[in-house]
Structures are given as structure tokens and as C-alpha cells.
Design a protein around this motif. Structure first.
Motif, PDB file in Angstrom:
ATOM      1  N   ASN A   5      -4.857  -9.405  -0.045  1.00 44.48           N
ATOM      2  CA  ASN A   5      -3.620  -8.739   0.362  1.00 44.48           C
ATOM      3  C   ASN A   5      -3.601  -7.331  -0.236  1.00 44.48           C
ATOM      4  N   ASP A   6      -2.543  -6.617   0.051  1.00 41.48           N
ATOM      5  CA  ASP A   6      -2.466  -5.217  -0.370  1.00 41.48           C
ATOM      6  C   ASP A   6      -2.566  -5.069  -1.895  1.00 41.48           C
ATOM      7  N   HIS A  50      -7.544   2.344  -0.053  1.00 40.03           N
ATOM      8  CA  HIS A  50      -7.210   2.062  -1.456  1.00 40.03           C
ATOM      9  C   HIS A  50      -8.223   2.699  -2.410  1.00 40.03           C
ATOM     10  N   ALA A  53      -8.509  -0.484   5.323  1.00 45.73           N
ATOM     11  CA  ALA A  53      -7.491  -0.612   4.268  1.00 45.73           C
ATOM     12  C   ALA A  53      -8.133  -0.544   2.884  1.00 45.73           C
TER      13      ALA A  53
END
Ligand SMILES: [Zn+2]
Length: 431
Positions: free
Chosen positions: A249-250, A286, A282
Motif C-alpha cells: 500500500n501507499d 515514492h 507509484a
């Protein structure tokens, strides 16, 4: 030995050079572009019409499983692993593993790869087969252990240490410790493995967040995500490579970025096992270092880095509905310098520049389907179906020359694998 590669179309860190010379002295890239006047070549490779790239780095493999190719397909992940692959894997002898590794290296070389990061269960054999082939590799003995198997866990750690000692003088082999996964190692064992990595001064190679089952199991056992669990065990660090990372997840992604941990993206394997695949755009947003892995021929079922690059270049554009996602240039970096950085060889390989070791691949630019080449990185990512490397060097040694293996007896490998294949099929049980 001194080698001169001349007239190549080279992919250099600063851009493309359509008529590039590379001087290699004792395995090291001595000069790029202009060759020193005093350079005397023992061997000259005229690379006119050839594309020269840094050798690709397959940052997640299990090369001893190559003989299990096309034997457990179209199965759900857990049935594939526990009911099919593991029982077959348990029947492999050290000889079987040796030939499987050599077959894997043949396939890797043909796709332009010069280095792989492996997790295995055959200490001694993996290193021997790799050294015999002249390939560069980073090896990790797979480690599983917990309260119900303290003795086995300790034995596997001993074997990992012995393997490092056995091959300490082999300059193309380096090592990592290889905790298998959050669901096959308990907390105490993972902490022991993290301490071992400190003691030995090596990185960590592991699987993380590959399937929904893994997420569920770890949540039930520890009340957190596998990434959070790994972090509390000291596994996430700068020199750690986590394969898969499909379910992050994030906040997991932010955690990996903060720790400087690399992700080995295994697109084909993850898709084939119905697990989905990591959200690479994603991860990159990050700031995570992303590299590429094929995983094993039992789950992919190919070890071609070119195929992996093509898939990665396409799938993220499709899922993100964004034609600029995972660009050819980004995917090329994943397959080269990001991989080198991840496996702890960023100061040795991954780019064509003086001072690095000569791990290089040449591709024939007139190959049908690859021609006309246009932008070389785009060609490698989008037009490489059917393409095979022409010539490949690892540490300045020619391992593949005009499609011919120079260090591997290809006929013998096929003969031995055929025997094994019959045995696995139950057609040749007497042998
Ligand atoms: Zn794996």
C-alpha cells in the motif's frame, strides 16, 4: 587480455554514440570513445551494425528450477507452489541443479543478461555451475526457519556461511543472505538473519508481498502488513532487494523508500500466477529503486530479460492509461544500472563507462523485427520479440560469440536436461 570493440552503436550514460570504440583491459573498461594510443588489443570485435548495451541484470531468479519449465501451469499460486513446484523441487539432485543452472545461464546470455541475483537451495552447486560458465552472479541460499524448525533454520544459515567461504576467491560471485518470505520465517528467525547480514557485511534478498494470501496470513499473525513486519525485524535496509512487492500500500511504499530498499519487479511471474503486479509508477513516484527480475522458469516460464523489459514497458501504460508510464528509458535503467545498484554492484557494472567491469551485450541491428532500429532503448523495449544477443561479455570474457556459447557445452546441457525431463515425467524412472 585486452579487447577492443569498435564501430558499435553504443548506449552510453550520456546518450547514443553511433560509432563507438570500447577498450577493455583485463576485464575493465579502460576507455570509451577514443582509444588510448598505447592500447594494444589481443582481440578486436568489429561491432559495425551492432547495438552495444551494458549487460542486463536479472535481479530475482531461482536458476536451479529451470528444468521445471512448463510443468505446473495455469494453477492458483498456493497450489502451484505447495502442491506442484516444491514437491518437484525436492526431487532435484545436485547434478540436476547444476545442469538447470547452466541452461538458465544460456537463456540469460541469449537475452543479453550478464548477471543474476539468485535464491537457491543448492549450496556449492549454484556457485560451481555459475563459475564454470564464467557468469557474474549474486547468490543467496534460501533461508526458512521458525519455532517449528529451529534445527533446519540453523542448518540453512550454516550452509549460507559455508557457501560464502567456499567461493570467497571467485571474483564474479558475491553473496547476500536470503530469508525466503515473511510467511516461511518467523520473527525471531528474521531478526537472526538480519543480524547475520550485519555480521557478514552483505545485503538481503527476499520475497515480499507477492500474494493476497501472504497479506492475509501476516495480518492474522502479526496485525500488520508484511512490509511493516519486515521493518520491525530489521529486514528493510539500503542493501535489501525485495522481489514482487505486488500488494504494497501507499505507506508500505513510503517505508521502502525511507529505508532505501530496492524492489525487483517480476511482471511475467506475478501475472502468470494470477497475483497482479507491482505498481511501478507509484513505487518510482515514492523514489524507490526499481529493477527487474524474471523469477524462475517454473513461474514465468522464460528467463529472457528482453521479454521482461517489453512486458514492463507495456503493462503499466495499460493499467495507468498513461502512454508515458514506464518509458523505454526508465525500463532500460531498471534492467541495467538500477539492477546493479540493487544487487550491490553499482560501482562495478550497469553502465558503459571507464572504470567499470566489461559486462556488455551486442545485438544485431539488422535482425528482422528489430530493424530499422530508430531509438535503441525503444527498440529493446518494444521490438525485441525474437531478438537474441549476438555477443556477450562478462568481466571482459566472451561468453557468447555470434550466438555460440564459449564456456558452456550446450549439447551436453540439453542432453542432461532431457534425461531429467524424462525422469520428472515418469517416462524414465529406472535411470
Ligand atoms: Zn522468487
Amino acid at each position: 587480455m585486452n579487447i577492443l570493440i569498435k564501430n558499435a552503436c553504443a548506449i552510453l550514460p550520456e546518450g547514443y554514440d553511433n560509432c563507438c570504440a570500447v577498450a577493455i583491459r583485463n576485464g575493465e573498461i579502460a576507455a570509451v570513445g577514443t582509444v588510448p594510443a598505447d592500447f594494444r588489443a589481443d582481440k578486436t570485435i568489429d561491432a559495425k551494425g551492432k547495438l552495444l548495451t551494458p549487460g542486463f541484470i536479472d535481479a530475482h531468479t531461482h536458476v536451479h528450477m529451470t528444468a521445471l519449465r512448463n510443468r505446473a501451469d495455469d494453477l492458483p499460486f498456493t497450489a502451484w507452489l505447495f502442491e506442484n513446484v516444491m514437491p518437484m523441487e525436492d526431487t532435484l539432485t545436485t547434478q540436476d541443479a547444476y545442469w538447470s543452472v547452466q541452461l538458465a545461464i544460456m537463456e540469460l546470455l541469449m537475452s543479453g543478461a550478464t548477471c543474476f541475483l539468485d535464491m537457491h537451495m543448492f549450496p556449492g552447486t549454484l556457485g560451481r555451475a555459475t563459475v564454470d560458465a564464467g557468469m557474474r552472479a549474486v547468490l543467496s541460499r534460501g533461508l526458512t526457519g521458525g519455532a517449528d524448525d529451529r534445527e533446519g533454520g540453523a542448518r540453512r544459515i550454516r550452509e549460507a556461511k559455508q557457501d560464502m567461504e567456499r567461493f570467497k576467491d571467485e571474483k564474479l560471485l558475491t553473496f547476500m543472505v536470503g530469508p525466503h518470505a515473511a510467511y516461511t520465517c518467523d520473527e525471531a528467525y528474521l531478526k537472526e538473519v538480519a543480524a547475520l547480514a550485519d555480521e557478514l557485511g552483505v545485503g538481503i534478498h527476499t520475497h515480499l508481498s507477492e500474494s493476497e494470501d501472504e497479506q492475509k496470513t501476516i495480518r492474522e499473525r502479526y496485525g500488520c502488513t508484511p512490509a511493516e513486519f519486515y521493518d520491525r525485524c530489521g529486514i528493510l535496509r539500503k542493501n535489501t532487494v525485495c522481489a514482487h512487492c505486488v500488494q504494497l500500500n501507499d505507506s508500505d511504499m513510503a517505508l521502502l523508500a525511507a529505508r532505501g530498499t530496492s524492489v525487483a519487479h517480476n511482471a511475467a511471474s506475478n501475472m502468470k500466477l494470477g497475483n497482479g503486479f507491482a505498481d511501478v509508477p507509484a513505487l518510482m513516484a515514492h523514489g524507490v529503486n526499481v529493477c527487474l527480475g524474471t523469477d524462475s522458469a517454473a513461474s514465468n516460464n522464460s528467463l529472457s530479460m528482453l521479454r521482461e523489459m517489453e512486458l514492463v514497458s507495456l503493462i503499466h501504460k495499460g493499467t495507468h492509461r498513461n502512454a508515458t508510464a514506464a518509458s523505454a528509458s526508465e525500463v532500460f535503467d531498471m534492467a541495467t544500472k538500477n539492477g546493479a545498484k540493487a544487487v550491490g554492484l553499482g560501482d562495478r557494472v550497469g553502465e558503459i563507462k571507464p572504470g567499470l567491469r566489461a559486462d556488455l551485450a551486442l545485438f544485431d541491428m539488422s535482425s528482422v523485427g528489430f530493424f530499422p532500429i530508430g531509438d535503441p532503448k525503444a527498440a529493446l523495449c518494444y521490438s525485441s520479440a525474437g531478438l537474441r544477443a549476438d555477443t556477450v561479455l562478462a568481466d571482459g570474457r566472451v561468453l557468447l560469440e555470434h550466438g555460440e556459447f564459449k564456456t558452456i557445452d550446450a549439447e551436453r546441457v540439453k542432453f542432461e536436461i532431457e534425461k531429467l525431463d524424462k525422469r520428472l515425467s515418469g517416462k524414465d524412472l529406472k535411470k
